[in-house]
Scaffold this motif. Structure first.
Motif, short mmCIF file in Angstrom:
data_model
loop_
_atom_site.label_atom_id
_atom_site.label_comp_id
_atom_site.label_asym_id
_atom_site.label_seq_id
_atom_site.Cartn_x
_atom_site.Cartn_y
_atom_site.Cartn_z
N PRO A 1 1.28 14.25 -13.17
CA PRO A 1 0.18 14.30 -12.20
C PRO A 1 0.75 14.04 -10.79
CG PRO A 1 0.15 12.20 -13.36
CD PRO A 1 1.29 13.00 -13.92
N LEU A 2 0.31 14.80 -9.82
CA LEU A 2 0.84 14.68 -8.46
C LEU A 2 -0.28 14.55 -7.44
CD1 LEU A 2 3.44 17.60 -8.53
CD2 LEU A 2 3.95 15.16 -8.75
N LYS A 3 0.04 13.87 -6.36
CA LYS A 3 -0.79 13.87 -5.16
C LYS A 3 0.14 14.36 -4.07
CE LYS A 3 -4.20 11.16 -2.76
NZ LYS A 3 -4.92 9.90 -2.78
N GLY A 4 -0.07 15.58 -3.64
CA GLY A 4 0.91 16.23 -2.77
C GLY A 4 2.12 16.56 -3.61
N PRO B 1 6.85 3.60 -8.01
CA PRO B 1 5.52 4.18 -7.90
C PRO B 1 5.46 5.52 -7.17
CG PRO B 1 5.73 2.32 -6.41
CD PRO B 1 6.99 2.38 -7.22
N GLU B 2 6.45 5.81 -6.35
CA GLU B 2 6.44 7.07 -5.60
C GLU B 2 7.75 7.81 -5.85
OE1 GLU B 2 5.55 6.57 -1.48
OE2 GLU B 2 3.63 5.62 -1.88
N MET B 3 7.64 8.89 -6.62
CA MET B 3 8.83 9.70 -6.92
C MET B 3 8.46 11.18 -6.85
SD MET B 3 10.46 7.60 -10.17
CE MET B 3 12.00 8.50 -10.21
N SER B 4 9.39 11.99 -6.39
CA SER B 4 9.20 13.44 -6.34
C SER B 4 9.53 14.04 -7.70
CB SER B 4 10.11 14.04 -5.27
OG SER B 4 11.47 13.92 -5.69
N ILE B 5 9.22 15.31 -7.86
CA ILE B 5 9.55 16.00 -9.11
C ILE B 5 11.04 15.95 -9.38
CG2 ILE B 5 9.65 18.28 -10.21
CD1 ILE B 5 6.92 18.89 -8.93
N GLU B 6 11.86 16.19 -8.36
CA GLU B 6 13.31 16.17 -8.54
C GLU B 6 13.80 14.80 -8.97
OE1 GLU B 6 11.73 17.37 -5.79
OE2 GLU B 6 12.04 19.51 -6.17
N GLU B 7 13.24 13.74 -8.37
CA GLU B 7 13.63 12.37 -8.74
C GLU B 7 13.21 12.05 -10.18
OE1 GLU B 7 13.42 10.07 -4.46
OE2 GLU B 7 11.54 10.54 -5.48
N ILE B 8 12.03 12.54 -10.58
CA ILE B 8 11.55 12.31 -11.94
C ILE B 8 12.43 13.04 -12.95
CG2 ILE B 8 9.63 12.74 -13.54
CD1 ILE B 8 7.79 12.33 -11.03
N VAL B 9 12.78 14.27 -12.66
CA VAL B 9 13.66 15.04 -13.56
C VAL B 9 15.00 14.33 -13.71
CG1 VAL B 9 14.97 17.18 -13.81
CG2 VAL B 9 12.54 17.27 -13.20
N SER B 10 15.57 13.87 -12.61
CA SER B 10 16.84 13.15 -12.66
C SER B 10 16.70 11.87 -13.49
CB SER B 10 17.30 12.81 -11.24
OG SER B 10 18.48 12.05 -11.27
N ALA B 11 15.63 11.10 -13.27
CA ALA B 11 15.40 9.88 -14.04
C ALA B 11 15.20 10.19 -15.52
CB ALA B 11 14.19 9.14 -13.48
N ILE C 1 4.22 13.95 -4.68
CA ILE C 1 4.63 12.65 -5.21
C ILE C 1 3.80 12.33 -6.45
CG2 ILE C 1 4.78 10.17 -4.69
CD1 ILE C 1 6.73 11.88 -3.06
N ILE C 2 4.42 11.72 -7.47
CA ILE C 2 3.70 11.36 -8.68
C ILE C 2 2.54 10.42 -8.35
CG2 ILE C 2 5.15 9.37 -9.26
CD1 ILE C 2 4.85 10.33 -12.25
N SER C 3 1.49 10.55 -9.11
CA SER C 3 0.27 9.79 -8.87
C SER C 3 -0.41 9.49 -10.20
CB SER C 3 -0.66 10.64 -7.99
OG SER C 3 -1.94 10.10 -7.94
N PRO C 4 -1.18 8.41 -10.28
CA PRO C 4 -1.99 8.22 -11.49
C PRO C 4 -2.95 9.40 -11.64
CG PRO C 4 -1.98 6.22 -10.15
CD PRO C 4 -1.34 7.31 -9.33
N SER C 5 -3.29 9.74 -12.86
CA SER C 5 -4.15 10.90 -13.11
C SER C 5 -5.47 10.84 -12.36
CB SER C 5 -4.44 11.04 -14.61
OG SER C 5 -3.28 11.37 -15.29
N ASP C 6 -6.05 9.63 -12.24
CA ASP C 6 -7.38 9.54 -11.61
C ASP C 6 -7.37 9.82 -10.12
OD1 ASP C 6 -6.12 7.19 -10.84
OD2 ASP C 6 -7.67 5.85 -11.61
N SER C 7 -6.19 9.79 -9.50
CA SER C 7 -6.13 10.12 -8.07
C SER C 7 -5.27 11.35 -7.79
CB SER C 7 -5.63 8.91 -7.27
OG SER C 7 -4.35 8.53 -7.69
N ALA C 8 -4.80 12.02 -8.82
CA ALA C 8 -3.96 13.21 -8.65
C ALA C 8 -4.78 14.40 -8.14
CB ALA C 8 -3.29 13.57 -9.97
N THR C 9 -4.13 15.22 -7.35
CA THR C 9 -4.77 16.45 -6.86
C THR C 9 -4.16 17.69 -7.52
OG1 THR C 9 -3.21 16.51 -5.00
CG2 THR C 9 -5.35 15.44 -4.63
#
Length: 96
Positions: free
Chosen positions: A6-9, A74-84, A11-19
């Motif tokens: 789930p993303l907001k912009g 709490p704030e990670m981009s898609i690329e950072e998440i894939v790397s992690a 950056i990863i976000s909780p589902s309830d606030s994701a866009t």
């Protein structure tokens, strides 16, 4: 591997606030493609892992065989998440 995020912009976000909700497709350890989904429910059954920045309801994903994972920050981009993910730096819900 298919990662649901789930993303907001961008950056990863909780589902309830994701866009946005995306499925990141990894092939041989590399980002292959990113598919956008209409909502969180659309990802259920379409991913192998569901990644969130904090604990939330994930039993729908578990019931469909996806493993929920938490990000170390709490704030990670898609690329950072894939790397992690590739370096096993994400947390299993069972370990917290």
């Amino acid at each position: 591997m298919r990662l649901g995020i789930p993303l907001k912009g961008d950056i990863i976000s909780p589902s309830d606030s994701a866009t946005r909700f995306v499925r990141v497709n990894l092939v041989e350890g590399k980002l292959d493609s990113i598919d956008e989904f209409e909502n969180r429910d659309s990802l259920v059954g379409e991913v192998d892992f569901f990644i969130t920045p904090k604990e939330e309801y994930v039993f729908d994903f578990l019931n469909m065989g996806a493993e929920p994972l938490l990000t170390p920050a709490p704030e990670m981009s898609i690329e950072e998440i894939v790397s992690a993910f590739l370096f096993r730096e994400l947390y299993s819900y069972a370990s917290i």
